[in-house]
Design an enzyme around this catalytic site. Structure first.
Site: not given
Ligand code: DX5
Ligand code: ZN
Length: 222
Positions: A9, A34, A36, A38, A67, A69, A138, A176
Site C-alpha cells: 500500500s 495498492h 488508496d 480517498m 482501492h 474509498m 477491511m 487490508d
Molecule cells: C486504509 C487503507 C489501507 C492502508 C493500510 O484505509 O485502505 O490500504 O494503507 O495501511 P496499514 O497497512 O498501515 O494498516
Molecule cells: Zn487500501
C-alpha cells in the site's frame, strides 16, 4: 501451500520520493501495488488520484489495485483504467448500484473487486461472489494507515472462504489494514490470499525485502 500475494500500500510510502518507493516495492519482491484513493466524503481523508497513478504507472510492471474509498466510484472507472489501474476495488457501501459499478470496471478493462467495511456483514456481499474477482475484507476502518488489525474480522474471511468454496467459486480474498508479520498468519489461515500492507511493508526496519519475507512466512503452514 496456496499462492499468497503481497500488495504494497503506497499510502505508507515516502510521497516526496514516490518513484523510489514504487521501484523499491517491485525490487523488494512485492506482487502488486495498492493505490488508496480517498475522497474526503466516503472517508474523512483525501489522498491521491488519476494524475498520480499516471505518473507512477511507467515505473513498474506490477499490477496496480486501485482501492476506491470514494462515493459512486463507477464514475471514475474509465479514468483509472486509462491511467493504468488493473484491479478496481470499490466499497459496497459507496455504491447505489454495485452491479453497475462492477460492470463499469469490467467494461473499462479492469478486474472488479468489492470491499466491505468492518460493520458490513458477509450477507451483503454474498450475492456478488460469482461476479467479482476479489473480495476485500477491511481489517481496519478505511480512511487511514497505521491502525491496529481487527481480529474480529477473521470470521468474515472464513465465512467468505466457506461460501465460495461451497459454490466452487475462485474468488480471491484480500485483507487490508494492520497486516504485518504478527497478524498475517491469522488472516492466511482464515482464507486470505492477498495481504495488503502499508506500514508493514514500507515501515519495516529491515527494509522491504525483509518485510515481504516476513509476510510470506505467514503461508508456511497453509
Ligand atoms: C486504509 C487503507 C489501507 C492502508 C493500510 O484505509 O485502505 O490500504 O494503507 O495501511 P496499514 O497497512 O498501515 O494498516
Ligand atoms: Zn487500501
Amino acid at each position: 501451500m496456496r499462492n499468497l500475494k503481497i500488495s504494497a500500500s503506497l499510502l505508507a510510502a515516502d510521497f516526496a520520493h514516490l518513484a523510489d518507493s514504487v521501484r523499491a516495492a517491485e525490487e523488494g519482491g512485492c506482487d502488486e501495488l495498492h493505490f488508496d484513493v480517498m475522497d474526503g466524503h466516503f472517508v474523512p481523508n483525501i489522498t491521491v488520484g488519476v494524475p498520480v497513478l499516471e505518473a507512477i504507472r511507467p515505473l513498474t510492471r506490477l499490477p496496480v489495485d486501485v482501492h476506491m474509498m470514494v462515493d459512486e466510484p463507477g464514475r471514475f472507472a474509465e479514468a483509472f483504467a486509462d491511467a493504468g489501474g488493473d484491479i478496481f476495488t470499490v466499497h459496497i457501501e459507496a455504491c447505489k448500484d454495485v452491479r453497475a459499478t462492477i460492470e463499469a470496471a469490467r467494461a473499462a478493462g479492469m478486474r472488479p473487486a468489492v470491499s466491505i467495511k468492518p460493520a458490513t456483514p458477509v450477507s451483503d456481499i454474498e450475492p456478488l461472489l460469482g461476479s467479482i474477482d476479489r473480495v476485500l475484507v477491511m481489517t481496519v476502518e478505511p480512511g487511514a494507515g497505521g491502525q491496529s488489525f481487527m481480529p474480529e474480522m477473521l470470521p468474515k474471511v472464513r465465512e467468505i472462504q466457506r461460501i465460495s468454496a461451497g459454490r466452487g467459486l475462485d474468488v480471491e480474498i484480500a485483507v487490508d489494514g494492520g497486516i504485518k508479520a504478527g497478524t498475517a498468519p491469522q488472516a492466511v489461515q482464515a482464507g486470505a490470499r492477498t495481504l495488503i500492507s502499508g506500514t508493514g511493508v514500507f515501515g519495516h526496519p529491515g527494509g522491504i525485502r525483509a518485510a515481504v519475507d516476513a509476510l510470506r512466512a505467514a503461508n508456511a503452514g497453509g
